[in-house]
Scaffold this motif. Structure first.
Motif, PDB file in Angstrom:
ATOM      1  N   GLN A  39      18.490  62.621  41.192  1.00  0.00           N
ATOM      2  CA  GLN A  39      17.873  61.348  41.594  1.00  0.00           C
ATOM      3  C   GLN A  39      16.980  60.786  40.485  1.00  0.00           C
ATOM      4  O   GLN A  39      16.964  59.583  40.246  1.00  0.00           O
ATOM      5  N   THR A  40      16.240  61.695  39.841  1.00  0.00           N
ATOM      6  CA  THR A  40      15.339  61.251  38.779  1.00  0.00           C
ATOM      7  C   THR A  40      15.704  61.888  37.442  1.00  0.00           C
ATOM      8  O   THR A  40      14.998  61.721  36.459  1.00  0.00           O
ATOM      9  N   GLY A  41      16.803  62.640  37.416  1.00  0.00           N
ATOM     10  CA  GLY A  41      17.175  63.363  36.203  1.00  0.00           C
ATOM     11  C   GLY A  41      18.352  62.730  35.482  1.00  0.00           C
ATOM     12  O   GLY A  41      18.397  61.514  35.300  1.00  0.00           O
ATOM     13  N   GLY A  68      25.674  56.368  47.527  1.00  0.00           N
ATOM     14  CA  GLY A  68      24.885  57.594  47.401  1.00  0.00           C
ATOM     15  C   GLY A  68      23.783  57.640  48.449  1.00  0.00           C
ATOM     16  O   GLY A  68      23.588  56.696  49.222  1.00  0.00           O
ATOM     17  N   SER A  69      23.071  58.758  48.494  1.00  0.00           N
ATOM     18  CA  SER A  69      21.939  58.887  49.417  1.00  0.00           C
ATOM     19  C   SER A  69      20.811  59.582  48.674  1.00  0.00           C
ATOM     20  O   SER A  69      20.989  60.030  47.534  1.00  0.00           O
ATOM     21  N   ASP A 113      30.506  40.384  42.473  1.00  0.00           N
ATOM     22  CA  ASP A 113      29.042  40.327  42.566  1.00  0.00           C
ATOM     23  C   ASP A 113      28.586  40.577  44.007  1.00  0.00           C
ATOM     24  O   ASP A 113      27.599  41.285  44.241  1.00  0.00           O
ATOM     25  N   ALA A 114      29.295  40.005  44.955  1.00  0.00           N
ATOM     26  CA  ALA A 114      28.943  40.199  46.360  1.00  0.00           C
ATOM     27  C   ALA A 114      29.082  41.679  46.737  1.00  0.00           C
ATOM     28  O   ALA A 114      28.238  42.245  47.434  1.00  0.00           O
ATOM     29  N   GLU A 115      30.140  42.311  46.242  1.00  0.00           N
ATOM     30  CA  GLU A 115      30.339  43.746  46.505  1.00  0.00           C
ATOM     31  C   GLU A 115      29.189  44.562  45.928  1.00  0.00           C
ATOM     32  O   GLU A 115      28.671  45.480  46.566  1.00  0.00           O
ATOM     33  N   LEU A 116      28.800  44.211  44.712  1.00  0.00           N
ATOM     34  CA  LEU A 116      27.813  45.025  43.990  1.00  0.00           C
ATOM     35  C   LEU A 116      26.378  44.727  44.410  1.00  0.00           C
ATOM     36  O   LEU A 116      25.442  45.355  43.895  1.00  0.00           O
ATOM     37  N   GLU A 117      26.187  43.798  45.337  1.00  0.00           N
ATOM     38  CA  GLU A 117      24.842  43.584  45.864  1.00  0.00           C
ATOM     39  C   GLU A 117      24.303  44.850  46.525  1.00  0.00           C
ATOM     40  O   GLU A 117      23.098  45.080  46.590  1.00  0.00           O
ATOM     41  N   ALA A 118      25.221  45.681  47.015  1.00  0.00           N
ATOM     42  CA  ALA A 118      24.810  46.929  47.670  1.00  0.00           C
ATOM     43  C   ALA A 118      24.482  48.029  46.673  1.00  0.00           C
ATOM     44  O   ALA A 118      24.069  49.124  47.067  1.00  0.00           O
ATOM     45  N   ALA A 119      24.680  47.765  45.388  1.00  0.00           N
ATOM     46  CA  ALA A 119      24.480  48.821  44.379  1.00  0.00           C
ATOM     47  C   ALA A 119      23.021  49.265  44.340  1.00  0.00           C
ATOM     48  O   ALA A 119      22.103  48.453  44.453  1.00  0.00           O
ATOM     49  N   GLN A 120      22.839  50.562  44.183  1.00  0.00           N
ATOM     50  CA  GLN A 120      21.506  51.148  44.006  1.00  0.00           C
ATOM     51  C   GLN A 120      21.496  51.957  42.716  1.00  0.00           C
ATOM     52  O   GLN A 120      21.540  53.191  42.739  1.00  0.00           O
ATOM     53  N   PRO A 121      21.454  51.250  41.602  1.00  0.00           N
ATOM     54  CA  PRO A 121      21.510  51.968  40.330  1.00  0.00           C
ATOM     55  C   PRO A 121      20.252  52.788  40.075  1.00  0.00           C
ATOM     56  O   PRO A 121      19.170  52.452  40.565  1.00  0.00           O
ATOM     57  N   ARG A 122      20.397  53.883  39.351  1.00  0.00           N
ATOM     58  CA  ARG A 122      19.281  54.703  38.902  1.00  0.00           C
ATOM     59  C   ARG A 122      18.975  54.331  37.450  1.00  0.00           C
ATOM     60  O   ARG A 122      19.783  53.668  36.797  1.00  0.00           O
ATOM     61  N   PRO A 123      17.851  54.818  36.934  1.00  0.00           N
ATOM     62  CA  PRO A 123      17.442  54.393  35.590  1.00  0.00           C
ATOM     63  C   PRO A 123      18.541  54.533  34.535  1.00  0.00           C
ATOM     64  O   PRO A 123      18.727  53.643  33.704  1.00  0.00           O
TER      65      PRO A 123
END
Lengths: 333, 167
Positions: free
Chosen positions: A140-142, A152-153, A293-303
């Motif tokens: 998650q942070t690594g 993901g969760s 773009d509409a699909e990727l609105e749900a994206a939760q990218p990490r750093p």
């Protein structure tokens, strides 16, 4: 490697009997399982070889689709004339994965069930909720550059590594299985699970399942299909992002579309939001961009993996442009 | 221990082995054939490549028990009764190695890759729906499962290309 007993059942019924044992792992080509046994991630007491059960044929179905036996080697899927003609996206996806040697070994059933290449999952000295539920998710942070931006969760952001499964997801394939209770067909749409709180449970396969084949329905009339994969090197690498696209354009508008993304989610990600926006819309680049773009609105990218959002957008637009162009050429000729 | 029968470089063997033994370890530790190399032991480098029933595979990921009944050819068996296999000759002519550690795997892989090309199997760089032709780009793609840390790739491609062209 921990000690195990090797068993080679003589038929499917015996294999199904053996599969109903929590200490059993079913062996296909071994390209992932043997590796995981060497590094201590998998420690089965019994290894049941499924490669000599007569599940190594590719058959035409009455509807024009194909049935691919679970032990068919990846190479034989990719080079089969019927696959290349009816489902070029599948041949392309298989050839985009692994190396010639590994494709000669790996089976179709094993490809579906291969495990994530997340570095934490593969390192038994690290915490990993998928390997050891409740131990935590350092990703998650690594080191999460290769990991998921969709689906993901907080417990797991591992990606599913298969290219083949991405194409199969776009083609609406189903998985045929056998258990002690009989035969069953599971649409690939219902086959994989999102991690949620239980990333260790990756599929909805019933206990003791033997995968016997994959069914692919007939190709959609007049549709084109293609696979685009981006990775860190030119060949022999897992996807940072990939897309399997199927498209039919009629009178300048999208008449049929299927999009599945690889390398960005814990499972082959069917882009239903984008597909819904595209159906009936003009087959033009700005509409393609708006849809993904509409699909990727749900994206939760990490750093470390925010770049995957841009990458996924670009390859989806690219594959749709290519397929739309090919469709126009087809109409003109 | 499990009884396994297989043919290695034309010679039949029956061995009693632990099921954990891979084909690579069988060759190296039990049969004294140290040509195939243990690089990564994880299917990532290709140094252990041998031919199983004519197809190239990573022998580090094949359990010997699961290869029961197979015909294995390692670099020691490539030339058969002749002095050198044409690919071995070509690797010498093109200086297609430096340290040589990956070379046995490169050679077995190249034999398999040329056979696959000859059989018309497509690769990721083959035009959709067409029959592949012998091109350096095809060789680079098809040999991507064999790493060379000395980076002798340019000469390896040339060596394989020449043998493919003269076949």
């Amino acid at each position: 490697m921990r000690k195990f007993e090797y068993l080679r059942p003589e038929d499917r019924a015996r294999a199904v009997d053996l599969a109903a044992n929590p200490d059993v792992k079913l062996l296909g080509g071994g390209t992932n399982l043997i590796d995981l046994m060497k590094i201590g991630v998998e420690t089965p007491e019994f290894l049941v070889d499924t490669t000599r059960l007569g599940l190594d044929e590719i058959e035409s179905r009455a509807d024009g689709g194909l049935r691919i036996g679970a032990s068919v080697r990846n190479t034989d899927v990719a080079s089969d004339d019927r696959v290349r003609e009816r489902f070029p996206v599948l041949s392309a996806a298989v050839l985009a994965g692994a190396s010639g040697q590994l494709r000669n070994m790996a089976t179709v059933g094993g490809n579906l069930l291969q495990r994530t290449r997340c570095a934490y999952f593969q390192d038994v000295t690290k915490a990993c909720n998928k390997r050891k539920p409740g131990s935590g998710c350092p990703a998650q942070t690594g080191a999460n550059r290769e990991l998921a931006i969709l689906g993901g969760s907080e417990h797991c952001i591992a990606t599913h590594p298969s290219d083949m499964a991405v194409a199969l997801r776009a083609l609406d394939a189903s998985v045929l299985i056998e258990t002690e209770k009989g035969a069953e067909t599971i649409p690939l749409a219902d086959f994989y699970r999102l991690p949620g709180e239980r990333p260790d449970i990756e599929t909805n396969l019933p206990y003791g399942s033997l995968i016997v084949a994959i069914d692919i329905p007939a190709p959609r009339n007049g549709a084109r299909s293609s696979y685009v994969k981006v990775r860190d090197r030119a060949s022999f690498g897992f996807a940072l992002a990939s897309v399997a696209g199927v498209l039919r354009v009629a009178d300048g508008r999208v008449a049929e579309v299927a999009l599945a993304l690889g390398g960005v989610a814990p499972l082959p990600w069917r882009a239903r939001v984008a597909e819904a926006q595209l159906m009936g819309a003009p087959a033009e680049p700005d509409r393609f961009r708006a849809a993904i773009d509409a699909e990727l609105e749900a994206a939760q990218p990490r750093p470390e993996n925010a770049f995957k959002v841009t990458l996924a957008r670009r390859i989806v637009v690219r594959v749709l442009n290519e397929l739309a162009g090919a469709t126009r050429e087809g109409e003109a000729s | 221990m499990t009884k396994v029968r297989l043919t290695v470089n034309g010679q039949p063997w029956t061995v009693d082995i632990d099921p954990r033994v891979t084909v690579l370890d069988l060759l190296r530790e039990h049969l004294g054939l140290t040509g195939a190399k243990k690089g990564c032991d994880r299917g990532q480098c290709g140094a252990c490549t041998v031919l199983r029933d004519g197809r190239r595979v990573n022998s580090c990921l094949v359990l010997a028990v699961s290869a029961d009944g197979s015909e294995i050819v390692s670099v020691e068996g490539l030339a058969g009764d002749s002095d050198l296999h044409p690919l071995q000759r070509s690797f010498l002519d093109h200086d297609a190695y430096q340290c040589g550690y990956c070379t046995p795997g490169q050679l077995c892989s190249a034999v398999g890759a040329l056979a696959e090309l000859e059989a018309g199997w497509p690769s990721a760089v083959t035009d959709k729906g067409s029959t592949p032709t012998l091109e350096p780009e095809e060789i680079r793609e098809r040999m991507s499962g064999n790493l060379c840390r000395c980076a002798a790739y340019v000469n390896i491609v040339a060596a394989v290309y020449e043998v493919g062209r003269s076949a």
